[in-house]
Design a protein around this motif. Structure first.
Motif, mmCIF file in Angstrom:
data_model
loop_
_atom_site.group_PDB
_atom_site.id
_atom_site.type_symbol
_atom_site.label_atom_id
_atom_site.label_comp_id
_atom_site.label_asym_id
_atom_site.label_seq_id
_atom_site.Cartn_x
_atom_site.Cartn_y
_atom_site.Cartn_z
ATOM 1 N N TRP A 248 41.965 46.416 36.179
ATOM 2 C CA TRP A 248 41.822 44.998 36.539
ATOM 3 C C TRP A 248 41.272 44.877 37.958
ATOM 4 O O TRP A 248 40.380 44.065 38.221
ATOM 5 C CB TRP A 248 43.171 44.284 36.442
ATOM 6 N N THR A 249 41.787 45.691 38.875
ATOM 7 C CA THR A 249 41.307 45.664 40.259
ATOM 8 C C THR A 249 39.835 46.051 40.338
ATOM 9 O O THR A 249 39.058 45.447 41.080
ATOM 10 C CB THR A 249 42.138 46.620 41.136
ATOM 11 N N LEU A 250 39.433 47.031 39.547
ATOM 12 C CA LEU A 250 38.054 47.510 39.593
ATOM 13 C C LEU A 250 37.065 46.573 38.914
ATOM 14 O O LEU A 250 35.867 46.617 39.216
ATOM 15 C CB LEU A 250 37.962 48.893 38.936
ATOM 16 N N THR A 251 37.536 45.736 38.012
ATOM 17 C CA THR A 251 36.596 44.924 37.223
ATOM 18 C C THR A 251 36.824 43.423 37.280
ATOM 19 O O THR A 251 35.890 42.669 36.989
ATOM 20 C CB THR A 251 36.651 45.345 35.737
ATOM 21 N N SER A 252 38.020 42.960 37.660
ATOM 22 C CA SER A 252 38.344 41.551 37.407
ATOM 23 C C SER A 252 38.943 40.793 38.578
ATOM 24 O O SER A 252 39.590 39.762 38.368
ATOM 25 C CB SER A 252 39.310 41.474 36.207
ATOM 26 N N LEU A 253 38.757 41.247 39.817
ATOM 27 C CA LEU A 253 39.238 40.445 40.940
ATOM 28 C C LEU A 253 38.583 39.068 40.866
ATOM 29 O O LEU A 253 37.371 38.956 40.694
ATOM 30 C CB LEU A 253 38.907 41.126 42.271
ATOM 31 N N PRO A 254 39.385 37.999 40.977
ATOM 32 C CA PRO A 254 38.869 36.644 40.704
ATOM 33 C C PRO A 254 38.015 36.044 41.821
ATOM 34 O O PRO A 254 38.260 34.946 42.304
ATOM 35 C CB PRO A 254 40.151 35.838 40.492
ATOM 36 N N VAL A 255 36.989 36.775 42.220
ATOM 37 C CA VAL A 255 36.017 36.297 43.204
ATOM 38 C C VAL A 255 34.631 36.688 42.697
ATOM 39 O O VAL A 255 34.417 37.831 42.291
ATOM 40 C CB VAL A 255 36.254 36.921 44.604
ATOM 41 N N GLY A 256 33.698 35.762 42.722
ATOM 42 C CA GLY A 256 32.353 36.063 42.259
ATOM 43 C C GLY A 256 32.306 36.413 40.784
ATOM 44 O O GLY A 256 31.593 37.337 40.377
ATOM 45 N N GLU A 257 33.027 35.672 39.970
ATOM 46 C CA GLU A 257 33.095 35.998 38.544
ATOM 47 C C GLU A 257 31.771 35.760 37.820
ATOM 48 O O GLU A 257 31.531 36.349 36.762
ATOM 49 C CB GLU A 257 34.215 35.186 37.892
ATOM 50 N N SER A 258 30.913 34.926 38.376
ATOM 51 C CA SER A 258 29.623 34.681 37.722
ATOM 52 C C SER A 258 28.730 35.912 37.726
ATOM 53 O O SER A 258 27.828 36.048 36.897
ATOM 54 C CB SER A 258 28.896 33.527 38.413
ATOM 55 N N TYR A 259 28.991 36.852 38.663
ATOM 56 C CA TYR A 259 28.163 38.064 38.741
ATOM 57 C C TYR A 259 28.428 39.015 37.577
ATOM 58 O O TYR A 259 27.654 39.945 37.334
ATOM 59 C CB TYR A 259 28.418 38.796 40.056
ATOM 60 N N ARG A 260 29.519 38.786 36.864
ATOM 61 C CA ARG A 260 29.882 39.668 35.766
ATOM 62 C C ARG A 260 28.799 39.740 34.683
ATOM 63 O O ARG A 260 28.717 40.708 33.930
ATOM 64 C CB ARG A 260 31.202 39.210 35.147
ATOM 65 N N GLY B 16 33.832 40.259 43.479
ATOM 66 C CA GLY B 16 34.961 40.663 44.312
ATOM 67 C C GLY B 16 35.357 42.102 44.085
ATOM 68 O O GLY B 16 35.621 42.849 45.036
ATOM 69 N N SER B 17 35.367 42.515 42.820
ATOM 70 C CA SER B 17 35.707 43.908 42.514
ATOM 71 C C SER B 17 34.639 44.862 43.025
ATOM 72 O O SER B 17 34.949 45.956 43.510
ATOM 73 C CB SER B 17 35.878 44.083 41.004
ATOM 74 N N ALA B 18 33.372 44.452 42.936
ATOM 75 C CA ALA B 18 32.287 45.308 43.410
ATOM 76 C C ALA B 18 32.377 45.520 44.920
ATOM 77 O O ALA B 18 32.216 46.644 45.412
ATOM 78 C CB ALA B 18 30.937 44.698 43.044
ATOM 79 N N VAL B 19 32.646 44.454 45.663
ATOM 80 C CA VAL B 19 32.784 44.561 47.120
ATOM 81 C C VAL B 19 33.997 45.407 47.475
ATOM 82 O O VAL B 19 33.941 46.273 48.362
ATOM 83 C CB VAL B 19 32.893 43.158 47.752
ATOM 84 N N PHE B 20 35.110 45.167 46.776
ATOM 85 C CA PHE B 20 36.324 45.953 47.007
ATOM 86 C C PHE B 20 36.067 47.436 46.772
ATOM 87 O O PHE B 20 36.467 48.294 47.557
ATOM 88 C CB PHE B 20 37.439 45.464 46.081
ATOM 89 N N LEU B 21 35.362 47.751 45.682
ATOM 90 C CA LEU B 21 35.099 49.146 45.341
ATOM 91 C C LEU B 21 34.189 49.804 46.364
ATOM 92 O O LEU B 21 34.439 50.941 46.802
ATOM 93 C CB LEU B 21 34.480 49.223 43.945
ATOM 94 N N PHE B 22 33.129 49.109 46.770
ATOM 95 C CA PHE B 22 32.191 49.694 47.721
ATOM 96 C C PHE B 22 32.865 50.001 49.059
ATOM 97 O O PHE B 22 32.752 51.117 49.586
ATOM 98 C CB PHE B 22 31.006 48.765 47.949
ATOM 99 N N PHE B 23 33.579 49.036 49.610
ATOM 100 C CA PHE B 23 34.224 49.264 50.906
ATOM 101 C C PHE B 23 35.431 50.192 50.779
ATOM 102 O O PHE B 23 35.732 50.944 51.712
ATOM 103 C CB PHE B 23 34.624 47.932 51.540
ATOM 104 N N GLY B 24 36.094 50.161 49.633
ATOM 105 C CA GLY B 24 37.192 51.098 49.428
ATOM 106 C C GLY B 24 36.713 52.536 49.410
ATOM 107 O O GLY B 24 37.328 53.424 50.017
ATOM 108 N N MET B 25 35.582 52.767 48.735
ATOM 109 C CA MET B 25 35.007 54.109 48.716
ATOM 110 C C MET B 25 34.514 54.504 50.100
ATOM 111 O O MET B 25 34.624 55.674 50.501
ATOM 112 C CB MET B 25 33.860 54.174 47.702
ATOM 113 N N GLY B 26 33.966 53.542 50.844
ATOM 114 C CA GLY B 26 33.499 53.832 52.192
ATOM 115 C C GLY B 26 34.633 54.285 53.099
ATOM 116 O O GLY B 26 34.531 55.304 53.807
#
Length: 262
Positions: free
Chosen positions: A25-37, A104-114
């Motif tokens: 859910w964290t990797l795919t569904s954080l409720p920010v920027g849902e239109s980008y899905r 939101g999940s994409a941003v979280f993942l990118f900065f988390g990996m960084g």
């Protein structure tokens, strides 16, 4: 076509199911920027991170003025790993990372990996020569990386092209003694990156993130895959001659493969 979310296809069962669903859910569904899905997939922030790793390492060396042997070697291994990952993306992509995700999940993942994985080069160049790995340590680190990189890509190549030819359970080749050789290779790769700062007082920092990823993402996914593949008639025999992640037993002839289902 995008692969449906593994959560909807597989389940690790038991208490690990809650962990698996929470991580996914964290990797795919954080409720920010849902239109980008509609077009954004997990592979996009992952590929961006890995593709920029080479340039990040060069930037760190440039800003610190530390163009030392260990720093340059680290840049070579981490940078080449990222380039090879992008090559894999084109030639034998892992469909699991095609799962749609929110902005939101994409941003979280990118900065988390960084934060998790780019910290190695930061600590290496900021620590000074007294914390650099010795020549003997570099030899061990590079050996671990080389074998890990070979295992990761060779296993992914085998899985990708065998499954293109015939769906089913792969029980031969690199999968004959280990049910997740591609993950084992990935763990060896990132373990080698973290080992570059083994002499640093903050040597434990990258390992915090690695242990979390291996425990909360990798391990439940292995259990879920085992559950899914247990439907095959040869499953009982296969598990008796293979380890979940550690190749076991290490000798003997593997079972005959019929074509590793995801």
């Amino acid at each position: 076509a995008a692969m449906p979310s593994p959560v909807t296809q597989r389940s690790p069962g038991g208490a690990w199911q809650t962990v698996w669903e929470g991580v996914w859910w964290t990797l795919t569904s954080l409720p920010v920027g849902e239109s980008y899905r509609s077009w954004l997939q997990l592979r996009h922030p992952i590929n961006l991170h890995k593709g920029l790793s080479f340039f990040w390492c060069i930037l760190c060396m440039h800003l610190s003025g530390q163009w030392t042997y260990p720093a340059c070697i680290y840049t070579a291994v981490h940078g080449s790993y990222g380039i090879l990952w992008l090559t894999k993306e084109v030639l034998y992509r892992d469909a699991s990372w095609e799962s749609p995700c929110t902005g939101g999940s994409a941003v979280f993942l990118f900065f988390g990996m960084g934060i998790s994985f780019w910290s190695n080069i930061v600590l290496l160049v900021a620590g000074g020569s007294q914390y650099e790995p010795s020549p003997a340590q570099l030899g061990v680190i590079l050996t671990l990386f080389i074998f890990g990189n070979w295992l990761h890509h060779s296993a992914d190549v085998q899985k990708y092209f065998v499954l293109r030819a015939k769906k089913g359970l792969i029980t031969d080749g690199l999968f004959s003694r280990c049910r997740n050789p591609n993950y084992l290779g990935e763990m060896m790769i990132y373990g080698s990156f973290a080992a570059f700062i083994w002499n640093h007082p903050l040597w434990w920092f990258p390992w915090i993130w690695l242990v979390q990823v291996w425990t909360c993402l990798f391990y439940p996914s292995w259990l879920a895959k085992d559950q899914s593949m247990s439907r095959y008639p040869q499953w009982a025999q296969y598990t008796s001659t293979s380890g979940l992640i550690i190749p076991w037993p290490v000798v003997g002839r593997g079972s005959d493969g019929e074509g590793h289902a995801e």
